[in-house]
Design a protein around this motif. Structure first.
Motif, mmCIF file in Angstrom:
data_model
loop_
_atom_site.group_PDB
_atom_site.id
_atom_site.type_symbol
_atom_site.label_atom_id
_atom_site.label_comp_id
_atom_site.label_asym_id
_atom_site.label_seq_id
_atom_site.Cartn_x
_atom_site.Cartn_y
_atom_site.Cartn_z
ATOM 1 N N LYS A 3 0.845 -1.198 0.000
ATOM 2 C CA LYS A 3 0.000 0.000 0.000
ATOM 3 C C LYS A 3 0.880 1.248 0.000
ATOM 4 O O LYS A 3 1.834 1.349 0.773
ATOM 5 C CB LYS A 3 -0.897 -0.009 1.249
ATOM 6 C CG LYS A 3 -1.928 1.098 1.296
ATOM 7 C CD LYS A 3 -3.003 0.828 2.340
ATOM 8 C CE LYS A 3 -2.443 0.874 3.757
ATOM 9 N NZ LYS A 3 -3.486 0.683 4.779
ATOM 10 N N GLN A 4 0.535 2.205 -0.861
ATOM 11 C CA GLN A 4 1.255 3.476 -0.904
ATOM 12 C C GLN A 4 0.785 4.340 0.256
ATOM 13 O O GLN A 4 -0.404 4.612 0.409
ATOM 14 C CB GLN A 4 1.003 4.180 -2.235
ATOM 15 C CG GLN A 4 1.834 5.430 -2.446
ATOM 16 C CD GLN A 4 1.606 6.048 -3.823
ATOM 17 O OE1 GLN A 4 0.569 5.822 -4.447
ATOM 18 N NE2 GLN A 4 2.561 6.827 -4.296
ATOM 19 N N ILE A 5 1.726 4.767 1.096
ATOM 20 C CA ILE A 5 1.387 5.632 2.227
ATOM 21 C C ILE A 5 1.371 7.082 1.758
ATOM 22 O O ILE A 5 0.396 7.813 1.965
ATOM 23 C CB ILE A 5 2.407 5.478 3.391
ATOM 24 C CG1 ILE A 5 2.572 3.986 3.788
ATOM 25 C CG2 ILE A 5 2.001 6.322 4.589
ATOM 26 C CD1 ILE A 5 1.358 3.335 4.359
ATOM 27 N N SER A 6 2.458 7.508 1.119
ATOM 28 C CA SER A 6 2.550 8.847 0.531
ATOM 29 C C SER A 6 3.826 8.891 -0.309
ATOM 30 O O SER A 6 4.860 8.364 0.107
ATOM 31 C CB SER A 6 2.620 9.927 1.615
ATOM 32 O OG SER A 6 3.770 9.749 2.413
ATOM 33 N N ARG A 40 6.807 6.410 -0.128
ATOM 34 C CA ARG A 40 6.731 5.648 1.135
ATOM 35 C C ARG A 40 5.627 4.593 1.011
ATOM 36 O O ARG A 40 4.488 4.922 0.679
ATOM 37 C CB ARG A 40 6.457 6.584 2.302
ATOM 38 C CG ARG A 40 6.259 5.870 3.638
ATOM 39 C CD ARG A 40 6.304 6.830 4.799
ATOM 40 N NE ARG A 40 7.676 7.319 4.994
ATOM 41 C CZ ARG A 40 8.028 8.149 5.959
ATOM 42 N NH1 ARG A 40 7.133 8.611 6.808
ATOM 43 N NH2 ARG A 40 9.293 8.539 6.079
ATOM 44 N N TRP A 41 5.994 3.349 1.274
ATOM 45 C CA TRP A 41 5.071 2.228 1.076
ATOM 46 C C TRP A 41 5.049 1.294 2.288
ATOM 47 O O TRP A 41 6.064 1.124 2.959
ATOM 48 C CB TRP A 41 5.500 1.395 -0.145
ATOM 49 C CG TRP A 41 5.197 2.058 -1.446
ATOM 50 C CD1 TRP A 41 5.860 3.104 -2.018
ATOM 51 C CD2 TRP A 41 4.133 1.730 -2.340
ATOM 52 N NE1 TRP A 41 5.279 3.444 -3.220
ATOM 53 C CE2 TRP A 41 4.218 2.614 -3.446
ATOM 54 C CE3 TRP A 41 3.127 0.760 -2.334
ATOM 55 C CZ2 TRP A 41 3.332 2.568 -4.515
ATOM 56 C CZ3 TRP A 41 2.243 0.710 -3.402
ATOM 57 C CH2 TRP A 41 2.346 1.611 -4.476
ATOM 58 N N GLU A 42 3.876 0.688 2.491
ATOM 59 C CA GLU A 42 3.801 -0.451 3.407
ATOM 60 C C GLU A 42 4.172 -1.697 2.606
ATOM 61 O O GLU A 42 3.648 -1.910 1.508
ATOM 62 C CB GLU A 42 2.402 -0.603 3.998
ATOM 63 C CG GLU A 42 2.305 -1.718 5.021
ATOM 64 C CD GLU A 42 0.970 -1.760 5.739
ATOM 65 O OE1 GLU A 42 0.635 -2.838 6.264
ATOM 66 O OE2 GLU A 42 0.259 -0.736 5.777
ATOM 67 N N LYS A 72 6.020 -2.638 11.693
ATOM 68 C CA LYS A 72 4.683 -2.597 12.290
ATOM 69 C C LYS A 72 4.435 -3.829 13.164
ATOM 70 O O LYS A 72 5.136 -4.824 13.068
ATOM 71 C CB LYS A 72 3.621 -2.518 11.185
ATOM 72 C CG LYS A 72 3.708 -1.236 10.358
ATOM 73 C CD LYS A 72 2.572 -1.137 9.359
ATOM 74 C CE LYS A 72 1.243 -0.952 10.064
ATOM 75 N NZ LYS A 72 0.125 -0.904 9.112
ATOM 76 N N ILE A 104 7.277 -0.303 6.947
ATOM 77 C CA ILE A 104 7.111 0.960 6.240
ATOM 78 C C ILE A 104 8.475 1.288 5.634
ATOM 79 O O ILE A 104 9.487 1.310 6.341
ATOM 80 C CB ILE A 104 6.648 2.094 7.172
ATOM 81 C CG1 ILE A 104 5.347 1.699 7.899
ATOM 82 C CG2 ILE A 104 6.448 3.381 6.380
ATOM 83 C CD1 ILE A 104 4.170 1.389 6.994
#
Length: 341
Positions: A85-88, A91-93, A123, A129
């Motif tokens: 998942k793209q956090i911003s 930056r990705w999970e 996490k 992250i």
């Protein structure tokens, strides 16, 4: 209702390892959800079951080539990253294997230095992250070095990455393909439009939670993963017009279904919007939008077989799956299709 109620016995050789060629030559089991009767066709026959004025709603999400292999610096230890998942920005999970190599602060290189990554957080669930760095556009770089994140039950290598994308995929962001759409060819969609059937799009970025098994005995205790969706204004308008004219709204895939029913549950009808959904559809659910569903054959005890059971009726689905096994249909992502109408 117990999770074990959704178990069925599937011989391993019926799990499809490669996609059908051409796409629309896959088989199609047509299930009448009123009578429970089944008919055996090929996917290109779907046009015979669509009427002028009906609306197909497809998920136009595009799969990221999200599996990348690289090396830890400075040891050179081999690692596998799976972008979740793209956090911003960059930056990705991320899921990292082996996890013990990816502690906070660890740095990695991929594609002979085309891409670098630094773990910024570990996490509670073990996911990382990660901040990525590259000279070019991140997604262009990923396209060069990444591999398709095929489900774990597919063990054969995919020769053409586009075969794990729908022909109408557009919005990059999924960790897995909305597989019901894999059966459509551009030519078949042109024929469907020529018949007067409308086609509209939603976007739901499929998360890897789609493969996560249900680990509780009581179905109602299962917690769904969260996925981002978007419904454009044109699609909301087409759904409203279709309903007003007494025609059918047919979802292509469980992802399109979850998007439409999520929005309708929140707003009372389908309106243009975007957000995150954790909707869990299982028998007893009251559908507000769907009149038909085109889908694949799903894993035993999965949330997806629960969804189709909610729409078609539990007994109808379990009987249809038993028939599909007996008739040697191909199952799961690259397998055959079912139309519930």
């Amino acid at each position: 209702m117990k999770t074990s109620d959704f178990y069925y016995d599937l011989p391993k050789e019926l799990i499809a390892q490669t996609p059908a060629e051409p796409r629309d030559s896959s088989r199609l089991l047509v299930l009448d959800r009123q009578s429970g009767e089944t008919v055996h066709k090929h996917f290109f026959d779907i046009i015979d079951y669509l009427d002028e004025g009906d609306l197909l709603v497809c998920n136009d999400s595009r799969v990221l080539p999200a599996r990348i292999y690289g090396n830890k610096e400075p040891t050179g230890a081999r690692v596998e990253f799976l972008l979740l998942k793209q956090i911003s920005g960059n930056r990705w999970e991320t899921l990292c294997k082996p996890g013990k190599k990816a502690k906070e602060g660890a740095r990695f290189s991929f594609g002979d230095g085309l891409l670098y990554a630094t773990v910024t957080e570990v996490k509670d669930d073990g996911n990382r992250i990660v901040d990525f760095e590259c000279d070019e556009n991140f997604f262009s770089t990923l396209d060069k070095i990444g591999q398709m994140p095929l489900p774990p039950y597919i063990t054969e290598e995919l020769k053409d990455k586009e075969r794990y994308q729908t022909v109408y995929s557009h919005e990059l962001g999924s960790a897995a393909a909305p597989t019901a759409g894999l059966h459509f060819t551009t030519e078949l969609m042109d024929k469907i439009r020529a018949k007067g059937v409308n086609i509209a799009y939603v976007t739901l970025h499929v998360g890897l939670g789609t493969f996560r098994p249900v680990k509780v005995d009581d179905v109602t205790k299962h917690k769904m993963h969260s996925e981002h969706y978007e419904v454009p204004e044109e699609t909301a308008e087409l759904i409203k017009k279709t309903k007003q004219s007494g025609k059918r709204v047919i979802a292509v895939g469980t992802t399109s279904c979850r998007t439409l029913e999520s929005v309708a549950a929140e707003h009372g009808e389908v309106v243009p919007c975007e957000g995150f959904t954790e909707i869990f559809i299982y028998p007893g659910f009251e559908f507000k939008v769907l009149d038909g569903l085109i889908t694949n054959f799903h894993l035993p005890e999965s949330t997806l077989i629960m969804l189709v059971s909610a729409f078609a009726g539990y007994d109808n689905i379990m009987n249809a799956y038993k028939t599909a096994v007996e008739e040697r249909y191909r199952f799961f992502s690259f397998g055959d299709a079912m139309a519930v109408l």
